[in-house]
Write an enzyme that holds these catalytic residues in place. Structure first.
Site, mmCIF file in Angstrom:
data_model
loop_
_atom_site.group_PDB
_atom_site.id
_atom_site.type_symbol
_atom_site.label_atom_id
_atom_site.label_comp_id
_atom_site.label_asym_id
_atom_site.label_seq_id
_atom_site.Cartn_x
_atom_site.Cartn_y
_atom_site.Cartn_z
ATOM 1 C CD GLU A 77 -2.767 1.147 2.318
ATOM 2 O OE1 GLU A 77 -2.948 0.199 3.168
ATOM 3 O OE2 GLU A 77 -3.465 2.140 2.558
ATOM 4 N NE ARG A 116 3.335 -7.940 10.558
ATOM 5 C CZ ARG A 116 2.536 -7.222 9.495
ATOM 6 N NH1 ARG A 116 1.504 -8.004 8.926
ATOM 7 N NH2 ARG A 116 2.914 -6.113 9.013
ATOM 8 C CE LYS A 142 2.787 0.135 5.295
ATOM 9 N NZ LYS A 142 2.319 0.031 3.714
HETATM 10 P P1 ATP Z 1 -0.676 -1.568 6.723
HETATM 11 O O1 ATP Z 1 -0.538 -1.709 8.391
HETATM 12 O O2 ATP Z 1 -0.575 -0.328 6.260
HETATM 13 O O3 ATP Z 1 -1.490 -2.638 6.151
HETATM 14 P P2 ATP Z 1 1.535 -3.648 5.844
HETATM 15 O O4 ATP Z 1 2.739 -3.714 6.746
HETATM 16 O O5 ATP Z 1 0.655 -4.560 6.060
HETATM 17 O O6 ATP Z 1 0.825 -2.157 6.591
HETATM 18 P P3 ATP Z 1 1.483 -3.310 3.085
HETATM 19 O O7 ATP Z 1 1.909 -2.134 2.329
HETATM 20 O O8 ATP Z 1 -0.018 -3.568 2.851
HETATM 21 O O9 ATP Z 1 2.064 -2.750 4.729
HETATM 22 O O10 ATP Z 1 2.216 -4.509 2.890
HETATM 23 C C1 ATP Z 1 2.647 -5.253 1.649
HETATM 24 C C2 ATP Z 1 3.131 -6.652 1.620
HETATM 25 O O11 ATP Z 1 3.993 -6.834 2.599
HETATM 26 C C3 ATP Z 1 1.869 -7.605 2.210
HETATM 27 O O12 ATP Z 1 1.683 -8.497 1.657
HETATM 28 C C4 ATP Z 1 2.173 -7.905 3.640
HETATM 29 O O13 ATP Z 1 1.741 -8.978 4.220
HETATM 30 C C5 ATP Z 1 3.723 -7.813 3.673
HETATM 31 N N1 ATP Z 1 4.448 -7.346 4.922
HETATM 32 C C6 ATP Z 1 4.074 -5.979 5.676
HETATM 33 N N2 ATP Z 1 4.879 -5.967 6.688
HETATM 34 C C7 ATP Z 1 5.428 -7.403 6.955
HETATM 35 C C8 ATP Z 1 6.464 -7.976 7.882
HETATM 36 N N3 ATP Z 1 6.660 -7.587 9.181
HETATM 37 N N4 ATP Z 1 6.978 -9.136 7.649
HETATM 38 C C9 ATP Z 1 6.353 -9.778 6.455
HETATM 39 N N5 ATP Z 1 5.689 -9.301 5.305
HETATM 40 C C10 ATP Z 1 4.982 -8.266 5.726
HETATM 41 MG MG MG Z 2 -1.603 -4.263 4.518
#
Ligand code: ATP
Ligand code: MG
Length: 567
Positions: free
Chosen positions: A42, A269, A279
């Site tokens: 995102e 994660r 974030k």
């Molecule tokens: P938000 O809280 O804004 O949703 P998010 O960390 O999920 O934040 P995204 O931009 O939606 O951010 O994440 C993009 C991709 O990265 C998604 O597939 C998410 O699952 C993965 N991702 C985000 N944080 C992690 C993490 N700590 N470890 C592994 N994968 C992650």
């Molecule tokens: Mg997300």
């Protein structure tokens, strides 16, 4: 010895559980044998090390089995999103070493198709407009053990729902006054099935579609369908989406057939010690000026780590080491730092820099004499050559390398003791000069002229070897010494404390340092140095030829920080 037999399925060895799933789908000929993953950030912040784990998975599995990986910006919330983030995300993925070719997509590209699908579901009686507030809807959700309450608007006619939905999108209603919900089952044991929200009203302009839309799809209504529209076969995400998977499948059922359907697979994660990965919190640190920006070298962001001097190779090695599992864990930042040290040890140029200088005067060395000594650039790298370093009567050494009243096993410089200056002579401390306050200003030493390389006394052994720079030739620079951003091991596990209160007040220390001329001449952006006995350093983005600035990427050993604190 018995012959090693291939396993019955011929499955390649060493696959993680996601790769095994993908492999067996390919073997079974699902989706016509196609493999297409996606990385769906995102654009509401910069990528962090957790995203790197997802990137390595999404792009890595595609590379491994000859598939492709799309970059899809999941831009369904115009309030928080911005092109600034889109650009940084592209740059960071490329820096990590992955490429999406011409497959750059946006969830917003699918807004028309998603809207059409929503209208179809309304006509089929599978969706309705609810006039209640989000608080009222939440209050009717029930609990995992008690069913929810049906909305009083649940049984509107398709005609009325369609009319209201069109008017929602025409901007006739205020934000928060109405939502579109899927009509599924308010008593479902899966809470996500209790008439989930599909669309909400947002009147903020979108960074790509402007003011075309006044309704925006929720993640659960957008993600699976976007996967489908794009031809994604494996939608790999993190474990918190496990309970969403039945809903993912429910909406995909509206589109897919037996020849092609995307499937969701989840892994754990990444969480690492002494930092936060949310974030929202990272944005707060930036917005509130608690760090210098998204690329502040203390941030767990990819751009922060790049600025600090981490290499893509070390980040990928770390992610490879921790692997992928189906349960949540907290990984030690030491593991990441270990991978960084290992890579920098192989590539960094060995130089001398003194980060807390004290002057040494060699009283028996001629005043205007300058010699050059030869220094190896990198003993780990064949053919990396040598460079020259000037030696003269006045030098700087590290203040910590001298003690007036040393304990027994102190092998560095002390009154009357000898040390070798690395690559040069053996010196002996004869006298300590202090100012009126008792601070040491100079150390007067004598040198043994017979101890330079190639001379009879070259191999004379003394216990300590110190790094040094020639005072007249050394270049002034600034060093930024970073420590962990938080002084609590797992800030996310302290729900009662504000994360701001857990920030390490000593996470940045600025020093005036002295570096050998070779460092100044080679301080191009991205250069990697090992300041011998001190750590790995890289020029900061603020560095100019007139004012050199170096970031300490990492100390030489894991114990560096502890030693610093003891001093
Ligand atoms: P938000 O809280 O804004 O949703 P998010 O960390 O999920 O934040 P995204 O931009 O939606 O951010 O994440 C993009 C991709 O990265 C998604 O597939 C998410 O699952 C993965 N991702 C985000 N944080 C992690 C993490 N700590 N470890 C592994 N994968 C992650
Ligand atoms: Mg997300």
């Amino acid at each position: 010895m018995a012959e090693i037999k291939e396993t019955e399925t011929n499955e390649p060895r060493g696959l993680n559980f996601v790769e095994q799933e993908v492999y067996s789908d390919l073997q079974a000929g699902k989706n016509g044998g196609r493999l297409n993953t996606r990385f769906p950030p995102e654009p509401n912040g910069y990528l962090h090390i957790g995203h790197a784990k997802a990137i390595c998975m999404d792009f890595g599995v595609a590379e491994k089995f000859g598939g492709t990986c799309n970059l899809r910006f999941d831009d369904t919330n115009p309030v928080k999103e911005d092109v600034e983030y889109v650009d940084s995300i592209r740059e960071d993925i490329h820096w990590l070493g992955f490429d999406w070719g011409d497959r750059e997509y946006y969830a917003s590209d699918y807004f028309p198709k998603l809207f059409d699908l929503a209208c179809r579901l309304i006509k089929e009686g599978k969706a309705y407009v609810d006039d209640q507030s989000s608080e009222e809807i939440a209050a009717q959700k029930g609990t995992p053990t008690e069913p929810g309450t049906e909305s009083p608007f649940r049984n509107r006619t398709p005609e009325e729902n369609l009319d209201l939905f069109m008017r929602m999108n025409a901007g006739e209603f205020e934000e928060g006054s109405r939502v579109l919900r899927a009509k599924i089952d308010m008593a479902s044991s899966n809470m996500h099935f209790r008439d989930p929200i599909m669309y909400r009203i947002i009147k903020h302009p979108h960074h790509r579609t402007g003011t075309t839309w006044k309704v925006y799809p929720m993640y659960d209504f957008a993600h699976g369908q976007s996967d489908y529209f794009e031809g994604v076969t494996h939608s790999i995400c993190t474990l918190e989406f496990v309970p969403h998977r039945p809903l993912y499948d429910y909406f995909v059922d509206e589109l897919a057939d037996e020849t092609y359907r995307p499937r969701q697979i989840e892994f754990n994660r990444l969480n690492i010690t002494y930092t936060v990965m949310s974030k929202r919190k990272l944005l707060a640190l930036v917005k509130e000026g608690l760090v210098a920006g998204w690329d502040d070298p203390r941030m767990p962001t990819i751009c922060g780590m790049r600025r600090l001097g981490y290499t893509p190779k070390s980040i990928r090695k770390f992610i490879d080491t921790i692997g992928y599992t189906k349960y949540e864990a907290l990984n030690s930042v030491s593991l990441l730092e270990h991978a960084v040290r290992e890579d920098l040890n192989a590539i960094a140029t060995r130089v001398m820099g003194v980060i807390n200088p004290v002057k040494v005067v060699i009283t028996n060395y001629p005043e205007d004499k300058v010699e050059t000594v030869c220094m190896e650039n990198n003993p780990e790298q064949e053919g990396s050559g040598t460079h020259e370093m000037p030696f003269s009567r006045e030098l700087y050494i590290e203040r910590e390398d001298f003690m007036e009243n040393p304990p027994k096993k102190f092998f560095r410089l002390a009154p009357g003791s000898e040390v070798r200056l690395k690559g040069a002579y053996i010196i002996k401390c004869e006298d300590v000069v202090k100012d009126a306050d008792g601070n040491i200003t100079e150390l007067h030493c004598t040198y043994d002229p017979d101890t330079l390389s190639g001379m009879p006394g070259a191999n004379r052994k003394v216990k300590g070897t110190l790094h040094w720079v020639s005072a007249a030739h050394a270049v002034d620079a600034e060093a930024r010494l970073y420590d962990r951003l938080f002084d609590v091991e797992n800030p996310a596990a302290e729900p009662d404390r504000d994360f701001r209160d857990m920030l390490n007040p000593n996470s940045l220390e600025v020093r005036k340092i002295k570096v050998e001329p070779f460092v100044a001449q080679n301080a191009a952006k991205g250069a990697k140095f090992q300041f011998q006995r001190i750590g790995y350093f890289t020029p900061d983005y603020d560095s100019t030829p007139e004012h050199l600035v170096f970031n300490r990427t990492i100390g030489l050993r894991d114990t560096w920080e502890k030693e610093q604190k003891k001093k």
